[in-house]
Enzyme design. Structure first.
Site, PDB file in Angstrom:
ATOM      1  N   ARG A  47      12.645 -52.431 -51.560  1.00  0.00           N
ATOM      2  CA  ARG A  47      12.314 -52.571 -53.191  1.00  0.00           C
ATOM      3  C   ARG A  47      12.590 -54.024 -53.602  1.00  0.00           C
ATOM      4  NH1 ARG A  47      10.908 -47.613 -55.714  1.00  0.00           N
ATOM      5  NH2 ARG A  47      11.524 -45.858 -54.814  1.00  0.00           N
ATOM      6  N   MET A  72       4.276 -47.328 -61.585  1.00  0.00           N
ATOM      7  CA  MET A  72       4.933 -46.314 -61.211  1.00  0.00           C
ATOM      8  C   MET A  72       6.095 -46.693 -59.918  1.00  0.00           C
ATOM      9  SD  MET A  72       3.938 -43.889 -63.171  1.00  0.00           S
ATOM     10  CE  MET A  72       4.852 -42.556 -62.270  1.00  0.00           C
ATOM     11  N   ARG A  73       6.356 -47.858 -60.030  1.00  0.00           N
ATOM     12  CA  ARG A  73       7.512 -48.197 -59.022  1.00  0.00           C
ATOM     13  C   ARG A  73       8.789 -48.390 -59.600  1.00  0.00           C
ATOM     14  NH1 ARG A  73       6.383 -46.246 -54.443  1.00  0.00           N
ATOM     15  NH2 ARG A  73       7.867 -47.587 -53.611  1.00  0.00           N
ATOM     16  N   LEU A  75      11.790 -50.360 -60.768  1.00  0.00           N
ATOM     17  CA  LEU A  75      12.443 -51.658 -60.572  1.00  0.00           C
ATOM     18  C   LEU A  75      13.897 -51.781 -60.215  1.00  0.00           C
ATOM     19  CD1 LEU A  75       9.951 -52.664 -63.390  1.00  0.00           C
ATOM     20  CD2 LEU A  75       9.631 -53.254 -61.207  1.00  0.00           C
ATOM     21  N   ASN A  89       7.881 -50.507 -71.641  1.00  0.00           N
ATOM     22  CA  ASN A  89       7.291 -49.410 -70.869  1.00  0.00           C
ATOM     23  C   ASN A  89       7.059 -48.272 -72.096  1.00  0.00           C
ATOM     24  OD1 ASN A  89       6.292 -47.743 -68.580  1.00  0.00           O
ATOM     25  ND2 ASN A  89       8.346 -46.649 -69.190  1.00  0.00           N
ATOM     26  N   HIS A  91       6.723 -44.332 -72.047  1.00  0.00           N
ATOM     27  CA  HIS A  91       6.987 -43.035 -71.248  1.00  0.00           C
ATOM     28  C   HIS A  91       6.423 -42.011 -71.885  1.00  0.00           C
ATOM     29  CE1 HIS A  91       8.756 -40.497 -68.340  1.00  0.00           C
ATOM     30  NE2 HIS A  91       9.125 -39.863 -69.347  1.00  0.00           N
ATOM     31  N   SER A 118       7.048 -42.323 -75.923  1.00  0.00           N
ATOM     32  CA  SER A 118       8.187 -43.153 -76.256  1.00  0.00           C
ATOM     33  C   SER A 118       7.876 -44.707 -75.650  1.00  0.00           C
ATOM     34  CB  SER A 118       9.624 -42.967 -75.808  1.00  0.00           C
ATOM     35  OG  SER A 118       9.813 -41.411 -76.041  1.00  0.00           O
ATOM     36  N   THR A 123      15.483 -50.942 -68.918  1.00  0.00           N
ATOM     37  CA  THR A 123      16.794 -51.383 -68.562  1.00  0.00           C
ATOM     38  C   THR A 123      16.752 -50.658 -67.122  1.00  0.00           C
ATOM     39  OG1 THR A 123      17.552 -49.260 -69.459  1.00  0.00           O
ATOM     40  CG2 THR A 123      17.742 -51.157 -70.850  1.00  0.00           C
ATOM     41  N   LEU A 126      16.453 -45.569 -65.342  1.00  0.00           N
ATOM     42  CA  LEU A 126      15.053 -45.153 -65.449  1.00  0.00           C
ATOM     43  C   LEU A 126      14.848 -44.615 -66.915  1.00  0.00           C
ATOM     44  CD1 LEU A 126      12.825 -45.424 -63.434  1.00  0.00           C
ATOM     45  CD2 LEU A 126      13.247 -43.237 -62.713  1.00  0.00           C
ATOM     46  N   ASP A 127      13.710 -45.083 -67.840  1.00  0.00           N
ATOM     47  CA  ASP A 127      13.437 -44.332 -68.877  1.00  0.00           C
ATOM     48  C   ASP A 127      14.428 -44.169 -69.795  1.00  0.00           C
ATOM     49  OD1 ASP A 127      10.789 -44.188 -67.838  1.00  0.00           O
ATOM     50  OD2 ASP A 127      11.089 -42.334 -66.949  1.00  0.00           O
ATOM     51  N   GLU A 156      -0.201 -42.477 -77.154  1.00  0.00           N
ATOM     52  CA  GLU A 156       0.412 -43.605 -76.027  1.00  0.00           C
ATOM     53  C   GLU A 156      -0.500 -44.701 -76.588  1.00  0.00           C
ATOM     54  OE1 GLU A 156       1.251 -43.296 -72.016  1.00  0.00           O
ATOM     55  OE2 GLU A 156       0.983 -40.955 -72.319  1.00  0.00           O
TER      56      GLU A 156
HETATM   57  N1  NHR Z   1      12.440 -49.503 -63.567  1.00  0.00           N
HETATM   58  C1  NHR Z   1      13.654 -49.559 -64.074  1.00  0.00           C
HETATM   59  N2  NHR Z   1      14.472 -49.830 -63.541  1.00  0.00           N
HETATM   60  N3  NHR Z   1      13.698 -48.981 -65.355  1.00  0.00           N
HETATM   61  C2  NHR Z   1      12.652 -48.202 -66.125  1.00  0.00           C
HETATM   62  O1  NHR Z   1      12.819 -47.735 -67.274  1.00  0.00           O
HETATM   63  C3  NHR Z   1      11.339 -48.130 -65.432  1.00  0.00           C
HETATM   64  C4  NHR Z   1      11.329 -48.874 -64.015  1.00  0.00           C
HETATM   65  C5  NHR Z   1      10.073 -48.686 -63.454  1.00  0.00           C
HETATM   66  C6  NHR Z   1       9.083 -48.116 -63.956  1.00  0.00           C
HETATM   67  C7  NHR Z   1       8.186 -46.493 -65.564  1.00  0.00           C
HETATM   68  C8  NHR Z   1       8.519 -44.842 -65.481  1.00  0.00           C
HETATM   69  C9  NHR Z   1       7.636 -44.040 -66.399  1.00  0.00           C
HETATM   70  O2  NHR Z   1       7.076 -44.281 -67.288  1.00  0.00           O
HETATM   71  C10 NHR Z   1       9.184 -47.265 -65.406  1.00  0.00           C
HETATM   72  C11 NHR Z   1      10.373 -47.504 -65.939  1.00  0.00           C
HETATM   73  C12 NHR Z   1       7.853 -44.381 -61.919  1.00  0.00           C
HETATM   74  C13 NHR Z   1       8.943 -43.397 -61.539  1.00  0.00           C
HETATM   75  C14 NHR Z   1       9.379 -43.141 -60.077  1.00  0.00           C
HETATM   76  O3  NHR Z   1       9.983 -42.312 -59.817  1.00  0.00           O
HETATM   77  C15 NHR Z   1       9.918 -43.080 -62.531  1.00  0.00           C
HETATM   78  C16 NHR Z   1       9.639 -43.297 -64.047  1.00  0.00           C
HETATM   79  C17 NHR Z   1       8.600 -44.391 -64.332  1.00  0.00           C
HETATM   80  C18 NHR Z   1       8.040 -44.967 -63.103  1.00  0.00           C
HETATM   81  N4  NHR Z   1       8.531 -43.828 -59.151  1.00  0.00           N
HETATM   82  C19 NHR Z   1       8.559 -43.507 -57.884  1.00  0.00           C
HETATM   83  C20 NHR Z   1       9.326 -44.401 -56.929  1.00  0.00           C
HETATM   84  O4  NHR Z   1       9.835 -44.162 -55.842  1.00  0.00           O
HETATM   85  C21 NHR Z   1       7.122 -43.641 -56.970  1.00  0.00           C
HETATM   86  C22 NHR Z   1       6.329 -42.392 -57.691  1.00  0.00           C
HETATM   87  C23 NHR Z   1       4.741 -42.778 -57.299  1.00  0.00           C
HETATM   88  O5  NHR Z   1       4.269 -43.673 -56.682  1.00  0.00           O
HETATM   89  O6  NHR Z   1       4.026 -41.842 -57.902  1.00  0.00           O
HETATM   90  O7  NHR Z   1       9.359 -45.672 -57.117  1.00  0.00           O
HETATM   91  O8  NHR Z   1       7.690 -42.787 -66.198  1.00  0.00           O
END
Ligand code: NHR
Length: 198
Positions: A47, A72-73, A75, A89, A91, A118, A123, A126-127, A156
């Site tokens: 990652r 959707m990754r 971070l 973002n 959500h 939202s 940060t 996540l979310d 949204e």
């Molecule tokens: N990263 C951080 N650090 N913090 C947040 O608040 C983030 C983020 C990255 C993306 C968007 C979020 C959403 O709107 C977002 C917010 C993907 C996942 C997830 O589990 C979760 C939340 C969000 C986006 N992704 C899987 C992963 O392993 C892959 C899923 C897929 O590829 O379909 O990265 O909901």
């Protein structure tokens, strides 16, 4: 893109960058004369190496703001820290309810009667970042996850451009967990779904 053009924002969209070569937003951007770039996460085995490559592409454009839209990754902390206070973002839930994936099914399973979307600063958790704006929609009889997603997506598309515009206008400040908007105006929206069969 549409709100920026229609409302004449003092801003321009520098680039649209996706981790997915097939993302529809790339075609839309290109058709509107905006630069596009793909950084395919499948070509990285960690990652942090993906995030480093992504940051390198973003920084070529020197953006004031990074806007996640269907990104959707998850971070890494280092990536999030680099763009702290300047990455948003949207959500599809009323956070802090139902973070992560399969949000609409989570809401249906929980039996909530009000759901929504939202916009938040990103940060490490996540979310969970400070909330800029929220919109509420009803859950109605017969809803499945797809129907609920469609209703939420409409709001949204309302609150996200508004929130981005507030940022561009320099009106947002993060005060702990809260986001202040100056001058003040409502940071919430209740969807008007009269006439939509609900
Ligand atoms: N990263 C951080 N650090 N913090 C947040 O608040 C983030 C983020 C990255 C993306 C968007 C979020 C959403 O709107 C977002 C917010 C993907 C996942 C997830 O589990 C979760 C939340 C969000 C986006 N992704 C899987 C992963 O392993 C892959 C899923 C897929 O590829 O379909 O990265 O909901």
């Amino acid at each position: 893109m549409r709100a920026c053009a229609r409302e004449g924002w003092p801003a321009r969209i520098r680039a649209v960058i996706s981790n997915r070569p097939d993302a529809a937003g790339l075609g839309f951007a290109a058709a509107n004369g905006i630069e596009t770039k793909v950084v395919d996460h499948r070509q990285f085995d960690q990652r942090d190496s993906f995030d480093a490559a992504l940051a390198q592409e973003i920084d070529r454009f020197e953006p004031d703001l990074v806007v996640l839209a269907g990104f959707m990754r998850v971070l890494t902390d280092a990536f999030v820290a680099k763009y702290a206070g300047r990455m948003l973002n949207v959500h599809p839930s009323l956070l802090p309810c139902f973070p992560g994936l399969r949000t609409h099914q989570q809401a249906l399973d929980a039996g909530v009667r009000v759901h929504g979307a939202s916009v938040h600063f990103v940060t490490p958790t996540l979310d969970h970042g400070p909330i800029v704006a929220q919109a509420a929609v009803p859950v109605v009889a017969g809803d499945d996850a797809a129907a609920l997603a469609t209703r939420v997506l409409k709001v949204e598309h309302d609150i996200y451009p508004r929130a981005v515009r507030w940022f561009i206008e320099g009106r947002l400040s993060i005060e702990g967990e809260r986001v202040a908007l100056t001058p003040s105006e409502p940071q919430w929206l209740f969807a008007d779904i009269a006439g939509e069969g609900a």
